[in-house]
Write a protein that holds these residues in place. Structure first.
Motif, PDB file in Angstrom:
ATOM      1  N   SER A   5      66.367  55.834  37.873  1.00 61.82           N
ATOM      2  CA  SER A   5      67.603  55.069  37.717  1.00 61.82           C
ATOM      3  C   SER A   5      67.265  53.584  37.646  1.00 61.82           C
ATOM      4  CB  SER A   5      68.528  55.345  38.905  1.00 61.82           C
ATOM      5  OG  SER A   5      69.729  54.640  38.746  1.00 61.82           O
ATOM      6  N   GLU A  51      76.085  54.913  34.225  1.00 65.07           N
ATOM      7  CA  GLU A  51      74.764  55.151  34.804  1.00 65.07           C
ATOM      8  C   GLU A  51      73.705  54.867  33.744  1.00 65.07           C
ATOM      9  OE1 GLU A  51      72.347  58.609  37.314  1.00 65.07           O
ATOM     10  OE2 GLU A  51      74.282  59.097  36.410  1.00 65.07           O
ATOM     11  N   ALA A  65      74.646  56.789  30.327  1.00 67.60           N
ATOM     12  CA  ALA A  65      75.879  57.560  30.472  1.00 67.60           C
ATOM     13  C   ALA A  65      77.027  56.571  30.281  1.00 67.60           C
ATOM     14  CB  ALA A  65      75.944  58.207  31.849  1.00 67.60           C
ATOM     15  N   ASP A  84      71.015  65.829  32.451  1.00 67.59           N
ATOM     16  CA  ASP A  84      71.336  66.490  31.190  1.00 67.59           C
ATOM     17  C   ASP A  84      70.938  65.638  29.992  1.00 67.59           C
ATOM     18  OD1 ASP A  84      72.378  68.739  32.446  1.00 67.59           O
ATOM     19  OD2 ASP A  84      74.426  67.958  32.439  1.00 67.59           O
ATOM     20  N   ALA A 138      76.875  65.797  30.858  1.00 66.54           N
ATOM     21  CA  ALA A 138      77.608  65.607  32.106  1.00 66.54           C
ATOM     22  C   ALA A 138      76.856  64.728  33.109  1.00 66.54           C
ATOM     23  CB  ALA A 138      77.917  66.961  32.737  1.00 66.54           C
ATOM     24  N   THR A 139      75.526  64.755  33.085  1.00 67.02           N
ATOM     25  CA  THR A 139      74.743  64.027  34.079  1.00 67.02           C
ATOM     26  C   THR A 139      73.546  63.339  33.421  1.00 67.02           C
ATOM     27  OG1 THR A 139      73.227  65.849  34.563  1.00 67.02           O
ATOM     28  CG2 THR A 139      75.304  65.795  35.821  1.00 67.02           C
ATOM     29  N   MET A 140      72.915  62.461  34.164  1.00 62.27           N
ATOM     30  CA  MET A 140      71.707  61.803  33.673  1.00 62.27           C
ATOM     31  C   MET A 140      70.597  62.830  33.446  1.00 62.27           C
ATOM     32  SD  MET A 140      70.390  59.009  32.595  1.00 62.27           S
ATOM     33  CE  MET A 140      71.751  57.942  32.999  1.00 62.27           C
ATOM     34  N   SER A 150      74.857  71.563  32.436  1.00 61.14           N
ATOM     35  CA  SER A 150      73.822  71.672  33.457  1.00 61.14           C
ATOM     36  C   SER A 150      72.628  72.424  32.914  1.00 61.14           C
ATOM     37  CB  SER A 150      74.372  72.388  34.684  1.00 61.14           C
ATOM     38  OG  SER A 150      75.298  71.554  35.321  1.00 61.14           O
TER      39      SER A 150
END
Length: 191
Positions: free
Chosen positions: A81, A99, A115, A65, A61-63, A45
């Protein structure tokens, strides 16, 4: 004399305990972003890099990131997105992508941020497309802009090369990819 020695030993023990607490990363100023064994990087994060134990390749962990990781090295603005694009990779089991996002570099060229939840499926589809992706542990980045590719070269990501991998000179990383006929490399001449 014994009393002074006991006081000195207690002072040393107290100092070592304090130093140990600082290095543990529990708010004491130690760097909690590196792993104990230093064998992997992860964009957690806020884009911080943290150990993950995966051959040194970054993980996200995430888009957000992934975008933060790319932004630390090159321009990546206006992230949105974009799950389905018939001309590019798409979210779903065929590509192994969970993703897909797009941001823009300084020349307003798109950068695909992916991702990946099935790296073998992803690399299989990427090979059919001709390779050309930078690959981390669980994400990939694609750009047609050589300036962006150059900026990502020393990021810890490895380039999925499916064209003439035997031409990579010694001294560069040359890991087998998850699909035959391709390698993962840090050789700059492969894109």
């Amino acid at each position: 004399m014994r009393f002074r020695n006991a006081v000195a030993v207690a002072a040393v023990a107290l100092a070592l305990t304090a130093a140990s607490a600082c290095d543990s990363g529990n708010g004491g100023g130690g760097d909690s972003s590196s792993s104990a064994d230093g064998d992997g990087l992860s964009a957690g994060s806020g884009g911080r890099l943290m150990g993950d134990g995966s051959k040194g390749r970054p993980s996200a962990a995430t888009m957000a990131d992934i975008a933060s990781f790319v932004s630390e090295r090159t321009t990546c603005t206006n992230l949105f997105s974009d799950p389905k694009d018939p001309e590019h990779e798409s979210v779903g089991s065929e590509w192994g992508i969970k993703e897909r996002g797009v941001c823009y570099d300084a020349d307003r060229m798109g950068i695909s941020l992916l991702a990946v939840n099935d790296m073998k499926a992803f690399q299989t589809r990427a090979k059919k497309r001709g390779g050309g992706y930078y690959v981390g542990k669980d994400f990939a980045v694609y750009s047609a802009d050589p300036t962006t590719l150059d900026a990502l070269q020393d990021s810890g990501l490895l380039y999925l090369s499916c064209e003439d991998p035997e031409k990579i000179p010694s001294g560069f990383t040359k890991e087998p990819a998850l699909v035959g006929g391709c390698v993962l490399t840090n050789h700059p001449g492969m894109f």
